[in-house]
Design a protein around this motif. Structure first.
Motif, PDB file in Angstrom:
ATOM      1  N   PHE A 315       0.844  -1.191   0.000  1.00 19.93           N
ATOM      2  CA  PHE A 315       0.000   0.000   0.000  1.00 19.93           C
ATOM      3  C   PHE A 315       0.876   1.235   0.000  1.00 19.93           C
ATOM      4  O   PHE A 315       1.754   1.391   0.856  1.00 19.93           O
ATOM      5  CB  PHE A 315      -0.941   0.043   1.204  1.00 19.93           C
ATOM      6  N   ALA A 316       0.618   2.138  -0.952  1.00 19.21           N
ATOM      7  CA  ALA A 316       1.381   3.380  -1.064  1.00 19.21           C
ATOM      8  C   ALA A 316       0.449   4.566  -0.915  1.00 19.21           C
ATOM      9  O   ALA A 316      -0.567   4.652  -1.614  1.00 19.21           O
ATOM     10  CB  ALA A 316       2.086   3.433  -2.426  1.00 19.21           C
ATOM     11  N   GLY A 317       0.786   5.460   0.005  1.00 17.06           N
ATOM     12  CA  GLY A 317      -0.003   6.677   0.100  1.00 17.06           C
ATOM     13  C   GLY A 317      -0.569   6.938   1.468  1.00 17.06           C
ATOM     14  O   GLY A 317      -0.001   6.556   2.495  1.00 17.06           O
ATOM     15  N   ALA A 318      -1.745   7.599   1.481  1.00 16.32           N
ATOM     16  CA  ALA A 318      -2.337   8.110   2.710  1.00 16.32           C
ATOM     17  C   ALA A 318      -3.608   7.366   3.051  1.00 16.32           C
ATOM     18  O   ALA A 318      -4.130   6.581   2.263  1.00 16.32           O
ATOM     19  CB  ALA A 318      -2.633   9.602   2.543  1.00 16.32           C
ATOM     20  N   GLY A 319      -4.106   7.638   4.265  1.00 14.19           N
ATOM     21  CA  GLY A 319      -5.413   7.140   4.641  1.00 14.19           C
ATOM     22  C   GLY A 319      -5.391   5.994   5.623  1.00 14.19           C
ATOM     23  O   GLY A 319      -4.327   5.497   6.031  1.00 14.19           O
ATOM     24  N   PRO A 320      -6.586   5.527   6.001  1.00 11.51           N
ATOM     25  CA  PRO A 320      -6.701   4.495   7.041  1.00 11.51           C
ATOM     26  C   PRO A 320      -6.141   3.146   6.642  1.00 11.51           C
ATOM     27  O   PRO A 320      -5.891   2.310   7.508  1.00 11.51           O
ATOM     28  CB  PRO A 320      -8.216   4.417   7.286  1.00 11.51           C
ATOM     29  N   ALA A 321      -5.939   2.907   5.354  1.00  9.91           N
ATOM     30  CA  ALA A 321      -5.379   1.617   4.930  1.00  9.91           C
ATOM     31  C   ALA A 321      -3.960   1.427   5.458  1.00  9.91           C
ATOM     32  O   ALA A 321      -3.518   0.288   5.659  1.00  9.91           O
ATOM     33  CB  ALA A 321      -5.399   1.489   3.409  1.00  9.91           C
ATOM     34  N   ARG A 322      -3.246   2.502   5.662  1.00  8.08           N
ATOM     35  CA  ARG A 322      -1.874   2.386   6.180  1.00  8.08           C
ATOM     36  C   ARG A 322      -1.875   1.651   7.519  1.00  8.08           C
ATOM     37  O   ARG A 322      -1.133   0.687   7.719  1.00  8.08           O
ATOM     38  CB  ARG A 322      -1.243   3.780   6.360  1.00  8.08           C
ATOM     39  N   GLU A 323      -2.732   2.115   8.437  1.00  9.96           N
ATOM     40  CA  GLU A 323      -2.771   1.511   9.769  1.00  9.96           C
ATOM     41  C   GLU A 323      -3.299   0.084   9.706  1.00  9.96           C
ATOM     42  O   GLU A 323      -2.780  -0.815  10.372  1.00  9.96           O
ATOM     43  CB  GLU A 323      -3.638   2.347  10.702  1.00  9.96           C
ATOM     44  N   LEU A 324      -4.337  -0.140   8.890  1.00  7.99           N
ATOM     45  CA  LEU A 324      -4.931  -1.465   8.840  1.00  7.99           C
ATOM     46  C   LEU A 324      -3.956  -2.499   8.283  1.00  7.99           C
ATOM     47  O   LEU A 324      -3.840  -3.604   8.813  1.00  7.99           O
ATOM     48  CB  LEU A 324      -6.202  -1.434   7.992  1.00  7.99           C
ATOM     49  N   VAL A 325      -3.257  -2.166   7.205  1.00 13.72           N
ATOM     50  CA  VAL A 325      -2.291  -3.096   6.622  1.00 13.72           C
ATOM     51  C   VAL A 325      -1.196  -3.422   7.624  1.00 13.72           C
ATOM     52  O   VAL A 325      -0.795  -4.582   7.780  1.00 13.72           O
ATOM     53  CB  VAL A 325      -1.696  -2.519   5.318  1.00 13.72           C
ATOM     54  N   ALA A 326      -0.706  -2.398   8.324  1.00 12.44           N
ATOM     55  CA  ALA A 326       0.356  -2.623   9.304  1.00 12.44           C
ATOM     56  C   ALA A 326      -0.153  -3.414  10.501  1.00 12.44           C
ATOM     57  O   ALA A 326       0.491  -4.382  10.939  1.00 12.44           O
ATOM     58  CB  ALA A 326       0.924  -1.279   9.756  1.00 12.44           C
ATOM     59  N   ARG A 327      -1.325  -3.035  11.030  1.00  9.45           N
ATOM     60  CA  ARG A 327      -1.849  -3.698  12.221  1.00  9.45           C
ATOM     61  C   ARG A 327      -2.226  -5.152  11.943  1.00  9.45           C
ATOM     62  O   ARG A 327      -2.002  -6.035  12.774  1.00  9.45           O
ATOM     63  CB  ARG A 327      -3.068  -2.935  12.734  1.00  9.45           C
ATOM     64  N   GLY A 328      -2.782  -5.406  10.771  1.00 10.88           N
ATOM     65  CA  GLY A 328      -3.201  -6.764  10.440  1.00 10.88           C
ATOM     66  C   GLY A 328      -2.099  -7.642   9.882  1.00 10.88           C
ATOM     67  O   GLY A 328      -2.334  -8.828   9.615  1.00 10.88           O
ATOM     68  N   GLY A 329      -0.906  -7.081   9.696  1.00 10.61           N
ATOM     69  CA  GLY A 329       0.174  -7.858   9.100  1.00 10.61           C
ATOM     70  C   GLY A 329      -0.155  -8.291   7.682  1.00 10.61           C
ATOM     71  O   GLY A 329       0.173  -9.403   7.263  1.00 10.61           O
ATOM     72  N   THR A 332       3.037  -4.516   3.201  1.00 10.86           N
ATOM     73  CA  THR A 332       4.000  -3.428   3.358  1.00 10.86           C
ATOM     74  C   THR A 332       3.329  -2.092   3.102  1.00 10.86           C
ATOM     75  O   THR A 332       2.521  -1.954   2.183  1.00 10.86           O
ATOM     76  CB  THR A 332       5.166  -3.604   2.367  1.00 10.86           C
ATOM     77  N   VAL A 333       3.672  -1.106   3.917  1.00  9.95           N
ATOM     78  CA  VAL A 333       3.163   0.257   3.760  1.00  9.95           C
ATOM     79  C   VAL A 333       4.322   1.160   3.387  1.00  9.95           C
ATOM     80  O   VAL A 333       5.385   1.111   4.002  1.00  9.95           O
ATOM     81  CB  VAL A 333       2.505   0.754   5.063  1.00  9.95           C
ATOM     82  N   THR A 334       4.114   1.999   2.355  1.00 12.88           N
ATOM     83  CA  THR A 334       5.143   2.957   1.948  1.00 12.88           C
ATOM     84  C   THR A 334       4.508   4.319   1.728  1.00 12.88           C
ATOM     85  O   THR A 334       3.298   4.443   1.595  1.00 12.88           O
ATOM     86  CB  THR A 334       5.848   2.538   0.641  1.00 12.88           C
ATOM     87  N   ASP A 335       5.349   5.338   1.645  1.00 13.85           N
ATOM     88  CA  ASP A 335       4.880   6.639   1.200  1.00 13.85           C
ATOM     89  C   ASP A 335       4.575   6.581  -0.289  1.00 13.85           C
ATOM     90  O   ASP A 335       5.001   5.660  -0.996  1.00 13.85           O
ATOM     91  CB  ASP A 335       5.935   7.715   1.477  1.00 13.85           C
ATOM     92  N   HIS A 336       3.839   7.570  -0.764  1.00 14.83           N
ATOM     93  CA  HIS A 336       3.532   7.656  -2.192  1.00 14.83           C
ATOM     94  C   HIS A 336       4.745   8.247  -2.902  1.00 14.83           C
ATOM     95  O   HIS A 336       4.748   9.388  -3.368  1.00 14.83           O
ATOM     96  CB  HIS A 336       2.281   8.507  -2.410  1.00 14.83           C
ATOM     97  N   ASP A 337       5.784   7.435  -2.999  1.00 15.47           N
ATOM     98  CA  ASP A 337       7.096   7.869  -3.482  1.00 15.47           C
ATOM     99  C   ASP A 337       7.667   6.776  -4.379  1.00 15.47           C
ATOM    100  O   ASP A 337       7.652   5.589  -4.007  1.00 15.47           O
ATOM    101  CB  ASP A 337       8.022   8.139  -2.286  1.00 15.47           C
ATOM    102  N   VAL A 338       8.164   7.138  -5.536  1.00 18.31           N
ATOM    103  CA  VAL A 338       8.605   6.147  -6.517  1.00 18.31           C
ATOM    104  C   VAL A 338       9.717   5.265  -5.959  1.00 18.31           C
ATOM    105  O   VAL A 338       9.684   4.028  -6.107  1.00 18.31           O
ATOM    106  CB  VAL A 338       9.065   6.848  -7.814  1.00 18.31           C
TER     107      VAL A 338
END
Length: 388
Positions: A315-329, A332-338
């Motif tokens: 998952f790249a970018g902002a929003g609640p998906a960042r926390e959910l992906v990390a919390r649920g294992g 990978t979460v990244t910034d919206h950066d190439v």
């Protein structure tokens, strides 16, 4: 299931429904199935669907279809296309037997038609807020006057509803900020865990690949993946990137992919959920993104589809998906950066697909984001709206 004290007559007004492949179709078909299972009668007012697929409604559900204009990609998207559904819908709602409650799916123009007819016939309605359209059009760069008009229409429709079904806590919070505070319930946005499973056939195209499924529009910023693919190919020249779906950014991504070797990036049209699940199962990772900005509260349901198939998410970018992906294992979460996205893609391509991790992610999806469980919560809101 115990039958309700009062059997309701429910009308669902939506421009998109099964068998048309889309997250909204899955969400709404789960809703009508749960309404029927609760003993209610459901009439779906929707559109004819191109292609030979068929949808067999469950007992107690009647589907009535009407021809509609579609864009070049076969999608009901755009002002003219919306009007081709909304104008006949007004007549269809006026002529249909009076229901106890109407449930309406966006866009807000459809909501406005339902609000007007329901006011004339004194029928309560429930609005399904899958997202905030006025924020989406601002992110897409439409004229400010158009965004302001749509904001007024959308807010008015939701304020007039007996209930508003929000597909995420982020959407509910955004509605509250816009002044829509009464009747909003965050029911979530589930996934069909009987179709999207870790078991079953998987695509095996002969080279490791990453997959993006669903809509790629201005608010998603999915072109970060095509831009990152150049760095990926420098280290993994055999890798592939597969897009399954449609969206306003696809043309730009195709232009970016033209600089890469033939076959490195493939664009496939929308397809039935069963085929989409095959592509997700065979991928080293499923990709999802939300562009930071005004629409950063959005949650891409493709994250749920990947988890249900057991496939790790990038998952790249902002929003609640960042926390959910990390919390649920879930991945990978990244910034919206190439550079960050490319590193995550390379890492995923180098990992073996672990069966235990797949099963763990699929169990998480079944326990937390089942479409049927979400639909049961939505049924309670519909019943309350009809009974008030």
């Amino acid at each position: 299931m115990a039958q309700p004290a009062r059997r309701l007559s429910v009308v669902l007004a939506t421009r998109i429904f099964q068998p048309e492949p889309a997250a909204a179709s899955l969400r709404l078909s789960a809703l009508v199935s749960e309404l029927a299972a609760a003993g209610h009668r459901v009439r779906v007012l929707t559109t004819t669907v191109p292609g030979g697929e068929e949808y067999v409604p469950p007992p107690g559900v009647e589907v009535r279809r009407w021809p509609v204009l579609r864009d070049a990609a076969g999608y009901v998207r755009g002002y003219v296309q919306y009007l081709s559904f909304d104008v006949p819908l007004a007549v269809r709602l006026l002529l249909t037997r009076r229901p106890d409650v109407v449930v309406v799916e966006p866009p807000p123009t459809t909501g406005a038609v339902v609000a007007l007819v329901c006011a004339l016939r004194r029928i309560p309605y429930v609005y399904y807020a899958a997202d905030v359209w006025s924020d989406a059009v601002r992110a897409a760069g439409v004229a400010p006057v158009v965004a302001r008009v749509l904001r007024f229409v959308e807010r008015s429709v939701m304020r007039g509803a007996r209930g508003v079904l929000a597909t995420s806590a982020g959407v509910a919070a955004r509605l509250d900020a816009l002044g829509v505070r009464s009747g909003v319930v965050a029911v979530g946005n589930g996934i069909d865990v009987e179709t999207f499973t870790p078991d079953g056939p998987a695509e095996a195209p002969g080279a490791p690949y990453l997959v993006y499924t669903g809509t790629a529009s201005e608010v998603h910023g999915a072109d970060v993946f095509t831009r990152a693919m150049g760095r990926v190919l420098a280290e993994r020249p055999e890798a592939r990137l597969v897009f399954v779906g449609q969206g306003s950014d696809v043309g730009r991504m195709q232009a970016q992919a033209a600089d890469y070797p033939p076959g490195a990036v493939e664009f496939l049209p929308r397809m039935p959920p069963e085929r989409t699940a095959r592509w997700i199962r065979g991928a080293h990772a499923a990709l999802a993104s939300v562009l930071p900005g005004d629409y950063g509260f959005a949650f891409p349901s493709k994250v749920y589809a990947a988890a249900a198939c057991g496939t790790p998410v990038i998952f790249a970018g902002a929003g609640p998906a960042r926390e959910l992906v990390a919390r649920g294992g879930l991945g990978t979460v990244t910034d919206h950066d190439v550079d960050a996205v490319a590193a995550a893609m390379i890492d995923a391509l180098g990992r073996d697909m672990d069966a235990a991790d797949r099963d763990r992610r699929a169990r998480w999806a079944a326990e937390n984001v089942s479409a049927s469980a979400v639909a049961r919560d939505a049924v309670a809101v519909v019943e309350a709206a009809a009974g008030r």
